[in-house]
Write an enzyme that holds these catalytic residues in place. Structure first.
Site, PDB file in Angstrom:
ATOM      1  CB  THR A  57      -1.013  -0.066   1.163  1.00 46.21           C
ATOM      2  OG1 THR A  57      -1.946   1.009   1.007  1.00 46.21           O
ATOM      3  CG2 THR A  57      -0.357   0.026   2.530  1.00 46.21           C
ATOM      4  CE  LYS A  63      -1.936   0.238  -3.460  1.00 47.60           C
ATOM      5  NZ  LYS A  63      -3.346   0.461  -3.795  1.00 47.60           N
ATOM      6  CG  ASN A 115      -3.153  -4.659  -5.120  1.00 42.84           C
ATOM      7  OD1 ASN A 115      -2.848  -5.522  -5.946  1.00 42.84           O
ATOM      8  ND2 ASN A 115      -4.348  -4.599  -4.568  1.00 42.84           N
ATOM      9  CG  ASP A 156      -6.140  -1.749  -5.492  1.00 45.03           C
ATOM     10  OD1 ASP A 156      -6.526  -2.382  -4.495  1.00 45.03           O
ATOM     11  OD2 ASP A 156      -5.153  -0.985  -5.479  1.00 45.03           O
ATOM     12  N   GLY A 215     -11.564  11.358 -10.885  1.00 48.20           N
ATOM     13  CA  GLY A 215     -10.254  11.098 -10.283  1.00 48.20           C
ATOM     14  C   GLY A 215      -9.337  10.406 -11.264  1.00 48.20           C
ATOM     15  CB  ALA A 216      -6.602  10.905 -13.019  1.00 45.52           C
ATOM     16  N   GLY A 217      -6.036   9.198  -9.801  1.00 46.69           N
ATOM     17  CA  GLY A 217      -4.971   8.702  -8.928  1.00 46.69           C
ATOM     18  C   GLY A 217      -4.848   7.192  -9.057  1.00 46.69           C
ATOM     19  N   GLY A 218      -4.229   6.566  -8.049  1.00 52.85           N
ATOM     20  CA  GLY A 218      -3.960   5.129  -8.110  1.00 52.85           C
ATOM     21  C   GLY A 218      -5.218   4.288  -8.262  1.00 52.85           C
ATOM     22  CB  ALA A 219      -8.462   4.202  -6.453  1.00 50.54           C
ATOM     23  N   GLY A 260     -17.844   0.990  -1.660  1.00 44.04           N
ATOM     24  CA  GLY A 260     -16.456   0.565  -1.804  1.00 44.04           C
ATOM     25  C   GLY A 260     -16.084  -0.664  -0.997  1.00 44.04           C
TER      26      GLY A 260
HETATM   27  P1  NDP Z   1      -4.489   9.142  -4.892  1.00 44.25           P
HETATM   28  O1  NDP Z   1      -3.880  10.102  -3.916  1.00 44.25           O
HETATM   29  O2  NDP Z   1      -3.610   8.382  -5.816  1.00 44.25           O
HETATM   30  O3  NDP Z   1      -5.538   9.952  -5.808  1.00 44.25           O
HETATM   31  C1  NDP Z   1      -6.503  10.812  -5.249  1.00 44.25           C
HETATM   32  C2  NDP Z   1      -7.432  11.315  -6.343  1.00 44.25           C
HETATM   33  O4  NDP Z   1      -8.463  12.104  -5.719  1.00 44.25           O
HETATM   34  C3  NDP Z   1      -6.739  12.240  -7.348  1.00 44.25           C
HETATM   35  O5  NDP Z   1      -7.351  12.093  -8.604  1.00 44.25           O
HETATM   36  C4  NDP Z   1      -7.024  13.634  -6.760  1.00 44.25           C
HETATM   37  O6  NDP Z   1      -6.986  14.669  -7.727  1.00 44.25           O
HETATM   38  C5  NDP Z   1      -8.443  13.427  -6.277  1.00 44.25           C
HETATM   39  N1  NDP Z   1      -8.826  14.380  -5.234  1.00 44.25           N
HETATM   40  C6  NDP Z   1      -8.489  14.333  -3.926  1.00 44.25           C
HETATM   41  N2  NDP Z   1      -9.053  15.367  -3.250  1.00 44.25           N
HETATM   42  C7  NDP Z   1      -9.769  16.070  -4.181  1.00 44.25           C
HETATM   43  C8  NDP Z   1     -10.588  17.244  -4.118  1.00 44.25           C
HETATM   44  N3  NDP Z   1     -10.789  17.894  -2.969  1.00 44.25           N
HETATM   45  N4  NDP Z   1     -11.171  17.681  -5.254  1.00 44.25           N
HETATM   46  C9  NDP Z   1     -10.989  17.028  -6.427  1.00 44.25           C
HETATM   47  N5  NDP Z   1     -10.228  15.894  -6.537  1.00 44.25           N
HETATM   48  C10 NDP Z   1      -9.625  15.440  -5.444  1.00 44.25           C
HETATM   49  O7  NDP Z   1      -5.381   8.177  -4.016  1.00 44.25           O
HETATM   50  P2  NDP Z   1      -5.913   6.714  -4.434  1.00 44.25           P
HETATM   51  O8  NDP Z   1      -6.364   6.772  -5.837  1.00 44.25           O
HETATM   52  O9  NDP Z   1      -4.925   5.692  -4.040  1.00 44.25           O
HETATM   53  O10 NDP Z   1      -7.170   6.521  -3.453  1.00 44.25           O
HETATM   54  C11 NDP Z   1      -8.409   7.194  -3.708  1.00 44.25           C
HETATM   55  C12 NDP Z   1      -9.470   6.599  -2.798  1.00 44.25           C
HETATM   56  O11 NDP Z   1      -9.703   5.251  -3.183  1.00 44.25           O
HETATM   57  C13 NDP Z   1      -9.069   6.565  -1.322  1.00 44.25           C
HETATM   58  O12 NDP Z   1     -10.170   7.002  -0.552  1.00 44.25           O
HETATM   59  C14 NDP Z   1      -8.806   5.097  -1.054  1.00 44.25           C
HETATM   60  O13 NDP Z   1      -9.093   4.725   0.270  1.00 44.25           O
HETATM   61  C15 NDP Z   1      -9.789   4.448  -2.019  1.00 44.25           C
HETATM   62  N6  NDP Z   1      -9.447   3.067  -2.389  1.00 44.25           N
HETATM   63  C16 NDP Z   1     -10.401   2.118  -2.229  1.00 44.25           C
HETATM   64  C17 NDP Z   1     -10.141   0.816  -2.553  1.00 44.25           C
HETATM   65  C18 NDP Z   1     -11.205  -0.211  -2.347  1.00 44.25           C
HETATM   66  O14 NDP Z   1     -10.879  -1.416  -2.444  1.00 44.25           O
HETATM   67  N7  NDP Z   1     -12.443   0.160  -2.095  1.00 44.25           N
HETATM   68  C19 NDP Z   1      -8.836   0.388  -3.099  1.00 44.25           C
HETATM   69  C20 NDP Z   1      -7.908   1.487  -3.273  1.00 44.25           C
HETATM   70  C21 NDP Z   1      -8.217   2.780  -2.914  1.00 44.25           C
HETATM   71  P3  NDP Z   1      -5.577  15.375  -8.122  1.00 44.25           P
HETATM   72  O15 NDP Z   1      -4.896  14.439  -9.059  1.00 44.25           O
HETATM   73  O16 NDP Z   1      -5.986  16.650  -8.772  1.00 44.25           O
HETATM   74  O17 NDP Z   1      -4.830  15.581  -6.843  1.00 44.25           O
END
Ligand code: NDP
Length: 284
Positions: free
Chosen positions: A67, A71, A92, A108, A132-136, A250
């Protein structure tokens, strides 16, 4: 008679990791299936990741979860990774193979697809909008594309990450993808079949937070999914349910990825309901 006092070991490396709930879920499944396995929740700093990966072999572990923040950085330390993990660019789960090699997988997004399939929802031919475009978001969108989604639109606060992810999908999967800047109050296109919150907005303690979209553009024909698992029913899902959409939380995704990992490590079918129930108890 010879006795075995040694348990098979799996676990997770992360930092911070203290509040990671995966261990209780996996341990409930080991107990239910009568398997002598232990899941260790291990704090590993970035500087120590190399030593920790070497310890997987030294301790004859069956595998490990990764985690934050490991990753991506774990990849060069492994012997091989799956095609999906390669496209996603993150691992992961590590499985120790019979020949002692370390193989990386990403469960994931597979857990997300499985959670929808378990509700009778297929990805084939579907149009998705992903916030969103982060890891998830990366894991979810790539696996949905590989599972047959027709079109994937990605919206992100930081536009570059959305366009980059869309490029990854277009270059590596049959799906068509587009990435845009997320403008506040965004109207969800009528054609959308599945709307996903793949951001961390709404995750405890931000329980009053919800993605900034026009909720009145959600309609009854849509499936609305949140990757946030705590709280289980986020404001995002409550708003969608008010508009008649089918909602998926989730928790199912988390349990499904845990179940996939369980089977990768043990070779035994996972007791998904036991695992989901254990998580639910943790989150009350
Ligand atoms: P990351 O930090 O990699 O990505 C976060 C994402 O959220 C980015 O796209 C970020 O945008 C966006 N973001 C955060 N805050 C804001 C805001 N205030 N306004 C707009 N966009 C926002 O995190 P992860 O992708 O790893 O995790 C995201 C969620 O997924 C977490 O809550 C995690 O717990 C959950 N998760 C759930 C899983 C499951 O099995 N259910 C598995 C893995 C994760 P920007 O790029 O602009 O910063």
């Amino acid at each position: 008679m010879s006795k075995n006092y040694r348990a098979e070991l799996v676990g997770v490396f992360g930092d911070p990791v203290d509040d990671n709930p995966t261990g209780v879920m996996e341990e409930s499944a080991f107990e239910y299936c009568g398997l002598n396995y232990r899941y260790l929740t291990l704090r590993v700093t970035p500087d120590d990741l190399g030593d920790a990966v070497r310890a997987i072999r030294a301790f004859h572990m069956k595998g490990i979860n990764l985690t934050m923040p490991h990753k991506i950085n774990v990849i060069p330390k492994l012997d091989g990774i799956s095609e999906a993990a390669q496209i996603i660019g993150a691992v992961n789960t590590v499985v120790v193979k019979e020949d002692n090699s370390l193989y990386g997988e990403n469960t994931d997004g597979k857990g997300f697809v499985q959670a929808l399939n378990n509700r009778g929802i297929s990805l084939a031919g579907k149009k998705l909008l992903i916030l969103g475009a982060g890891g998830a978001a990366r894991a979810v969108s790539v696996e949905c594309a590989l599972a047959g989604a027709e079109k994937i639109t990605i919206l992100n606060r930081t536009e570059d990450k959305a366009t980059e992810l869309a490029g990854v999908i277009n270059n590596n999967t049959p799906a068509k993808a587009e990435g845009y800047h997320w403008t506040p109050g965004y109207r969800i296109p009528e054609e959308t079949d599945i709307l996903v919150n793949a951001t961390s907005i709404g995750f405890s303690p931000d329980i009053n937070g919800k993605p900034d979209i026009d909720y009145d553009s959600i309609h009854a024909g849509m499936t609305v999914v949140d990757v946030v698992f705590y709280p289980c029913e986020t404001l995002f899902l409550k708003e969608a349910a008010k508009r008649g959409a089918e909602t998926v939380n989730g928790l199912g995704m988390l349990a499904c990825q845990g179940a996939l990992n369980f089977t990768l490590w043990t070779g035994v079918p996972a007791p998904l309901e036991v695992m989901e129930e254990q998580l639910r108890k943790e989150f009350i």
